[in-house]
Design a protein around this motif. Structure first.
Motif, mmCIF file in Angstrom:
data_model
loop_
_atom_site.group_PDB
_atom_site.id
_atom_site.type_symbol
_atom_site.label_atom_id
_atom_site.label_comp_id
_atom_site.label_asym_id
_atom_site.label_seq_id
_atom_site.Cartn_x
_atom_site.Cartn_y
_atom_site.Cartn_z
ATOM 1 N N ILE A 90 50.680 3.519 15.306
ATOM 2 C CA ILE A 90 49.279 3.674 15.695
ATOM 3 C C ILE A 90 48.989 5.116 16.088
ATOM 4 O O ILE A 90 47.934 5.677 15.742
ATOM 5 C CB ILE A 90 48.941 2.698 16.845
ATOM 6 C CG1 ILE A 90 48.926 1.261 16.324
ATOM 7 C CG2 ILE A 90 47.592 3.041 17.470
ATOM 8 C CD1 ILE A 90 48.751 0.213 17.406
ATOM 9 N N LYS B 261 46.382 7.641 14.465
ATOM 10 C CA LYS B 261 45.322 8.205 15.306
ATOM 11 C C LYS B 261 45.260 9.729 15.181
ATOM 12 O O LYS B 261 44.171 10.322 15.162
ATOM 13 C CB LYS B 261 45.572 7.788 16.755
ATOM 14 C CG LYS B 261 44.441 8.140 17.700
ATOM 15 C CD LYS B 261 44.733 7.604 19.089
ATOM 16 C CE LYS B 261 43.593 7.955 20.045
ATOM 17 N NZ LYS B 261 43.845 7.428 21.413
ATOM 18 N N CYS C 292 49.405 0.856 7.334
ATOM 19 C CA CYS C 292 48.471 -0.233 7.659
ATOM 20 C C CYS C 292 49.090 -1.597 7.350
ATOM 21 O O CYS C 292 48.965 -2.541 8.143
ATOM 22 C CB CYS C 292 47.169 -0.051 6.888
ATOM 23 S SG CYS C 292 46.199 1.380 7.395
ATOM 24 N N HIS D 62 41.741 1.011 16.058
ATOM 25 C CA HIS D 62 42.358 2.060 15.238
ATOM 26 C C HIS D 62 42.102 1.820 13.754
ATOM 27 O O HIS D 62 41.989 2.785 12.988
ATOM 28 C CB HIS D 62 43.859 2.105 15.528
ATOM 29 C CG HIS D 62 44.177 2.293 16.975
ATOM 30 N ND1 HIS D 62 43.966 3.476 17.648
ATOM 31 C CD2 HIS D 62 44.671 1.422 17.908
ATOM 32 C CE1 HIS D 62 44.326 3.350 18.918
ATOM 33 N NE2 HIS D 62 44.764 2.107 19.099
ATOM 34 N N ASP E 174 38.644 3.072 13.063
ATOM 35 C CA ASP E 174 38.582 4.537 12.960
ATOM 36 C C ASP E 174 38.928 5.020 11.556
ATOM 37 O O ASP E 174 38.505 6.114 11.156
ATOM 38 C CB ASP E 174 39.542 5.172 13.973
ATOM 39 C CG ASP E 174 39.047 5.020 15.404
ATOM 40 O OD1 ASP E 174 37.823 4.796 15.581
ATOM 41 O OD2 ASP E 174 39.870 5.108 16.334
#
Length: 700
Positions: A81, A85, A100, A120, A123
């Motif tokens: 993650i 990010k 993913c 996340h 995003d």
């Protein structure tokens, strides 16, 4: 490293299979692979766009065996993650999609909460990768659906909704649009159908970005495909069975009988007709429950109208917003008087998509609109459309629009204008005359006092009992209208009558199956039963006719309050109410077909209109050259080319002499080609002389 006599597997798939069999035996090897993964993860911090196939395989492997080493991999999801990010936009597309998928695998093993993963993933909507956005939307919908499959966790759903609602308000239009599409899809799949979600989508109707605005408005205007499938599955079962049976019979006939081109062509044509009928028999079904869940429809309609006047959108977007405002006004019976004056700007025959504008005007009408606010719009439509300077189709559209508008707001027209429009019933064009007759037919039901006496038709029981309502007056009844045709005491023996009717059908069926034998006594009994039942109905109708209106009302009220009515009694009440409207003779100026068509147009009051109600033409216009040509080309679809030589039944059969000549050299068939050439008079005379000389010689 060797364990026993067997060498350890060196590649990841073999190691994965070994770990599944014995998760404790290969701990050291797994830790080595984990250390390798963390080393590669540090490399990506310096070169984010790097593509490494080994890293992709390693991430997938660790995610698949993450449930075996929970303690060792407790930081594994957070590392992925964090990588998304910090470097999510810069990562290589294949590496990003692999990360993913690994996070989804970990989520499916319940090692990470959905509320920790969803922000996340949202995003990542900002990435310029449509395939990734579609993949994330599909996963979010599937994950939330699985969460609500067994039980509805209000706390988790509230947290997830808060995340998606916040992302819809994002300044990035791509993120907001993708989040809005996800929320709309969740609504259509019956996962989140509460008022909170609907009102968040309603707020998007005021967005400054046209794509978000169109998506939100289309949500309120569009059809619910899921409910359409559910409702149409039961209706289409019989059609599917019938069509399949027809195709099966045709195929069997071709298999058993002699195979010919005609039968084959008939089978192909049958399949095409069945295929087209499946497409054409799907009715449009709209879902307006979302409009009913809006918290403040009055404020929403006023704000949308304000944006229409101030913001310069494309004309197609303006039409969509007008449609939504008109539906809000009509469904919720709102007071937005400026909307009618706004529509007057576009109510011109030369206006683009003017039929849609007239449709919106009719949708926005309801019984609580004051006549002084809507009458100017009706008068403008009459002046601009219904005059002899315009075409017959334009006049018909104007009359249809006024008819639909008045069916929702009977006080929208005054007596003088109505009488002027009704006079077009004698117009030379049938479309105009029938549209005027439909308007007159409507006011015979809703307010016959506005018509002249000769236009009201012959009085019926229904017209005598009818009383026109004033503005704001309600017609609520405390009894079932038409219940006076029933008896005061609940009728017994209905089950016996049902048994008798079943026995009658069974006897008739047995008589039809018998070899010419007829049960005369049974038929006589049936006739006596039918006659007696008809006589009873006539007697009951006579009793109803003798009642005064006040007595009939008292009897209907007494019956409605003292007992429960059965389904058969409701059918009798409905039939009695219909008989009140049909007792007078039909006017002479209406033919049988016209009367049926006018009744269908004015019988039902629909909540939402369609363009066919406004553009309805009673007589099809004469087709022009382009229309005829398109019809001709449409009829040629799937047909053999005209004038083309028919193929042989057996493609391997020998050729005919005529076909062989085509491949021969011209010198071989020159004499035959010259013989077919038209000869001159001298050549024919010489040929005749030569033939006669030859004949004389043969005679000697």
């Amino acid at each position: 490293m060797v364990r026993g006599n067997n060498q350890l597997p060196t590649n990841l798939p073999q190691l994965q299979n070994c770990i599944k069999r014995d998760s404790h035996s290969y701990r050291e090897e797994f830790l080595q692979q984990l250390a390798h993964f963390q080393a590669l993860l540090q490399v990506f911090q310096f070169n984010s766009s790097l593509y490494d196939k080994n890293f992709i395989d390693l991430v997938t492997f660790i995610a698949q065996v993450s449930h075996c080493y929970v303690e060792d991999l407790k930081d594994f999801p957070n590392q992925l993650i964090l990588n998304l990010k910090t470097h999510g936009v810069l990562l290589h597309p294949s590496v990003r999609i692999a990360i993913c998928k690994a996070l989804i695998l970990v989520r499916n093993k319940s090692l990470i909460a959905s509320t920790d993963l969803l922000p996340h993933f949202i995003d990542l909507f900002k990435c310029q990768n449509k395939q990734l956005r579609d993949f994330i939307k599909t996963y979010i919908i599937a994950d939330i659906k699985n969460l609500n499959s067994k039980h509805h966790d209000a706390k988790v759903n509230s947290a997830l909704q808060k995340i998606i609602f916040t992302s819809i308000q994002n300044n990035d239009p791509i993120v907001a649009k993708a989040s809005l599409d996800t929320l709309i899809e969740l609504y259509h799949k019956n996962i989140w159908r509460d008022a909170r979600c609907v009102n968040v989508i309603a707020d998007c109707c005021f967005s400054k970005h046209s794509k978000i605005l169109v998506a939100a408005v289309t949500f309120f205007l569009g059809k619910d495909e899921d409910q359409e499938k559910d409702s149409d599955d039961s209706d289409d079962e019989d059609d599917k069975k019938t069509s399949a049976k027809v195709v099966k019979e045709m195929s069997l006939a071709n298999r058993v009988n002699k195979s010919t081109r005609k039968r084959k062509k008939m089978l192909d044509k049958t399949k095409q007709v069945v295929k087209k009928s499946k497409k054409s028999h799907k009715p449009l079904s709209f879902n307006f429950s979302a409009i009913h869940l809006i918290y403040d429809p009055q404020g929403m309609a006023e704000k949308l109208l304000h944006n229409l006047e101030k913001v310069n959108h494309r004309f197609e977007v303006k039409l969509m917003v007008m449609n939504l405002v008109s539906r809000l006004i009509g469904i919720h019976q709102l007071f937005v008087f400026n909307f009618y004056s706004y529509l007057q700007r576009y109510s011109q025959p030369h206006q683009r998509d003017v039929t849609k504008i007239l449709l919106f005007a009719a949708q926005a009408a309801h019984e609580l609109v004051p006549s002084e606010n809507i009458f100017p719009l009706v008068k403008l439509i009459a002046n601009n459309f219904i005059n002899e300077r315009n075409s017959a189709e334009c006049m018909c559209v104007g009359l249809n629009a006024i008819r639909e508008l008045c069916s929702r707001c009977p006080l929208a027209i005054d007596e003088d204008l109505l009488q002027d429009l009704v006079q077009y019933r004698n117009y030379k064009n049938k479309n105009v005359s029938m549209a005027a007759k439909a308007l007159m037919h409507l006011f015979r039901k809703i307010n016959p006092d506005l018509l002249r006496k000769k236009d009201r038709g012959k009085p019926t029981e229904a017209s005598v009992e009818f009383k026109a309502r004033q503005y704001g007056e309600s017609d609520a009844k405390d009894y079932i209208p038409g219940a006076e045709c029933l008896s005061l005491v609940e009728e017994e023996g209905e089950e016996e009558e049902d048994m008798k009717s079943k026995k009658r059908k069974q006897v008739n069926h047995e008589d039809s199956d018998s070899d010419g034998w007829i049960d005369v006594a049974g038929d006589d009994d049936d006739d006596e039963f039918e006659v007696s039942s008809d006589e009873e109905d006539d007697e009951s109708n006579k009793k109803v006719e003798t009642l005064t209106p006040q007595a009939a009302k008292e009897k209907a009220s007494l019956i409605s309050t003292n007992r429960l009515l059965s389904q058969k009694e409701f059918e009798r009440v409905k039939a009695a109410q219909m008989a009140k409207e049909l007792k007078a003779s039909r006017p002479k100026r209406f033919t049988k077909g016209e009367d049926v068509e006018l009744t269908e147009l004015t019988s039902k009051k629909k909540e939402i209109l369609s363009l066919t109600d406004i553009e309805h033409l009673f007589k099809k216009p004469r087709p022009n050259k382009e229309t005829r040509l398109s019809t001709v080309l449409e009829g040629r679809e799937g047909r053999e080319k005209f004038g083309q030589r028919k193929p042989k039944m057996n493609p391997y059969a020998s050729k005919k002499e005529k076909e062989k000549k085509k491949n021969k050299a011209y010198s071989m068939i020159r004499h035959k080609a010259q013989s077919k050439k038209k000869r001159s008079y001298q050549e024919r005379a010489a040929s005749l002389k030569k033939a006669l000389i030859k004949k004389i010689k043969n005679m000697k």
